[in-house]
Scaffold this motif. Structure first.
Motif, PDB file in Angstrom:
ATOM      1  N   GLU A  85      35.743 -31.449 -24.055  1.00 48.53           N
ATOM      2  CA  GLU A  85      34.363 -31.171 -24.453  1.00 48.53           C
ATOM      3  C   GLU A  85      34.055 -31.885 -25.766  1.00 48.53           C
ATOM      4  O   GLU A  85      34.793 -31.752 -26.738  1.00 48.53           O
ATOM      5  CB  GLU A  85      34.214 -29.659 -24.639  1.00 48.53           C
ATOM      6  N   VAL A  86      32.975 -32.633 -25.761  1.00 50.32           N
ATOM      7  CA  VAL A  86      32.542 -33.300 -26.987  1.00 50.32           C
ATOM      8  C   VAL A  86      31.802 -32.266 -27.828  1.00 50.32           C
ATOM      9  O   VAL A  86      30.888 -31.609 -27.350  1.00 50.32           O
ATOM     10  CB  VAL A  86      31.595 -34.483 -26.677  1.00 50.32           C
ATOM     11  N   ARG A  87      32.241 -32.139 -29.070  1.00 49.37           N
ATOM     12  CA  ARG A  87      31.555 -31.220 -29.974  1.00 49.37           C
ATOM     13  C   ARG A  87      31.518 -31.837 -31.357  1.00 49.37           C
ATOM     14  O   ARG A  87      32.268 -32.751 -31.659  1.00 49.37           O
ATOM     15  CB  ARG A  87      32.230 -29.860 -29.998  1.00 49.37           C
ATOM     16  N   ARG A  88      30.652 -31.340 -32.152  1.00 48.36           N
ATOM     17  CA  ARG A  88      30.551 -31.824 -33.530  1.00 48.36           C
ATOM     18  C   ARG A  88      31.141 -30.752 -34.434  1.00 48.36           C
ATOM     19  O   ARG A  88      30.606 -29.645 -34.533  1.00 48.36           O
ATOM     20  CB  ARG A  88      29.104 -32.093 -33.881  1.00 48.36           C
ATOM     21  N   ALA A  89      32.254 -31.067 -35.068  1.00 50.43           N
ATOM     22  CA  ALA A  89      32.954 -30.104 -35.915  1.00 50.43           C
ATOM     23  C   ALA A  89      32.176 -29.840 -37.194  1.00 50.43           C
ATOM     24  O   ALA A  89      31.486 -30.718 -37.716  1.00 50.43           O
ATOM     25  CB  ALA A  89      34.347 -30.632 -36.249  1.00 50.43           C
ATOM     26  N   CYS A  95      39.877 -30.399 -37.592  1.00 48.67           N
ATOM     27  CA  CYS A  95      40.003 -31.202 -36.368  1.00 48.67           C
ATOM     28  C   CYS A  95      38.766 -30.967 -35.495  1.00 48.67           C
ATOM     29  O   CYS A  95      37.882 -30.210 -35.855  1.00 48.67           O
ATOM     30  CB  CYS A  95      41.282 -30.848 -35.614  1.00 48.67           C
ATOM     31  N   GLY A  96      38.714 -31.662 -34.368  1.00 53.34           N
ATOM     32  CA  GLY A  96      37.597 -31.480 -33.454  1.00 53.34           C
ATOM     33  C   GLY A  96      36.559 -32.587 -33.484  1.00 53.34           C
ATOM     34  O   GLY A  96      35.506 -32.464 -32.868  1.00 53.34           O
ATOM     35  N   ARG A  97      36.851 -33.681 -34.170  1.00 53.28           N
ATOM     36  CA  ARG A  97      35.886 -34.775 -34.281  1.00 53.28           C
ATOM     37  C   ARG A  97      36.192 -35.959 -33.373  1.00 53.28           C
ATOM     38  O   ARG A  97      35.390 -36.868 -33.234  1.00 53.28           O
ATOM     39  CB  ARG A  97      35.837 -35.274 -35.721  1.00 53.28           C
ATOM     40  N   GLY A  98      37.364 -35.986 -32.768  1.00 56.36           N
ATOM     41  CA  GLY A  98      37.827 -37.153 -32.026  1.00 56.36           C
ATOM     42  C   GLY A  98      36.917 -37.600 -30.905  1.00 56.36           C
ATOM     43  O   GLY A  98      36.496 -38.758 -30.856  1.00 56.36           O
ATOM     44  N   LEU A  99      36.607 -36.702 -29.971  1.00 54.05           N
ATOM     45  CA  LEU A  99      35.760 -37.101 -28.841  1.00 54.05           C
ATOM     46  C   LEU A  99      34.345 -37.427 -29.281  1.00 54.05           C
ATOM     47  O   LEU A  99      33.712 -38.314 -28.714  1.00 54.05           O
ATOM     48  CB  LEU A  99      35.740 -36.018 -27.762  1.00 54.05           C
ATOM     49  N   TRP A 100      33.852 -36.725 -30.286  1.00 53.02           N
ATOM     50  CA  TRP A 100      32.522 -37.052 -30.803  1.00 53.02           C
ATOM     51  C   TRP A 100      32.516 -38.482 -31.330  1.00 53.02           C
ATOM     52  O   TRP A 100      31.608 -39.261 -31.051  1.00 53.02           O
ATOM     53  CB  TRP A 100      32.118 -36.063 -31.900  1.00 53.02           C
ATOM     54  N   MET A 101      33.561 -38.842 -32.083  1.00 51.91           N
ATOM     55  CA  MET A 101      33.662 -40.187 -32.629  1.00 51.91           C
ATOM     56  C   MET A 101      33.779 -41.220 -31.498  1.00 51.91           C
ATOM     57  O   MET A 101      33.121 -42.260 -31.536  1.00 51.91           O
ATOM     58  CB  MET A 101      34.873 -40.294 -33.551  1.00 51.91           C
ATOM     59  N   VAL A 102      34.593 -40.928 -30.489  1.00 47.37           N
ATOM     60  CA  VAL A 102      34.743 -41.833 -29.345  1.00 47.37           C
ATOM     61  C   VAL A 102      33.402 -42.060 -28.670  1.00 47.37           C
ATOM     62  O   VAL A 102      33.022 -43.190 -28.357  1.00 47.37           O
ATOM     63  CB  VAL A 102      35.786 -41.278 -28.345  1.00 47.37           C
TER      64      VAL A 102
END
Length: 129
Positions: A85-89, A95-102
């Motif tokens: 799941e893409v979320r904005r941390a 943590c939790g920014r990886g997929l948002w950044m991708v």
């Protein structure tokens, strides 16, 4: 004309770095320098997510790099359950920014359910060649 390369990696902490190296080496062989840093960073993030959240113990994941006219795609497939799941941390989260950044760095982002596991993919527009 399309080209592709694929490699499997173990569920290990060093696999994100190894996947980034595999992608960088392949881009170099293909003569693609444009967006190289973004592509390598996204490969690393997707591989790290596979290791941390997607690959069951004792299993591997695969990274596939595809070059088509004007586009490079990365596909990371694992056999674990769940859908990322893409979320904005929040700023205070570690943590939790990886997929948002991708998602922000790539031109397209998606997740495909594979029945057993999933494939997380990203596409980058590059100069045709």
């Amino acid at each position: 004309m399309s080209s592709s390369r694929q490699q499997r990696f173990p569920r290990a902490r060093t696999s994100a770095r190894a996947a980034r190296q595999f992608v960088g080496d392949t881009l170099g062989e293909w003569g693609i320098g444009e967006r190289r840093d973004d592509i390598r960073l996204c490969a690393s993030e997707l591989a790290a997510n596979a290791v941390l959240h997607g690959v069951p113990l004792g299993r591997e994941f695969s990274v596939r790099l595809v070059r088509g006219p004007g586009v490079v795609s990365i596909e990371v497939r694992d056999s674990g359950p769940g859908v990322p799941e893409v979320r904005r941390a929040a700023p205070e989260e570690f943590c939790g920014r990886g997929l948002w950044m991708v998602k922000e760095l790539s031109d397209e982002f998606g997740v495909q359910d594979e029945g057993v596991g999933k494939t997380v993919w990203v596409r980058f527009k590059v100069a045709a060649g």
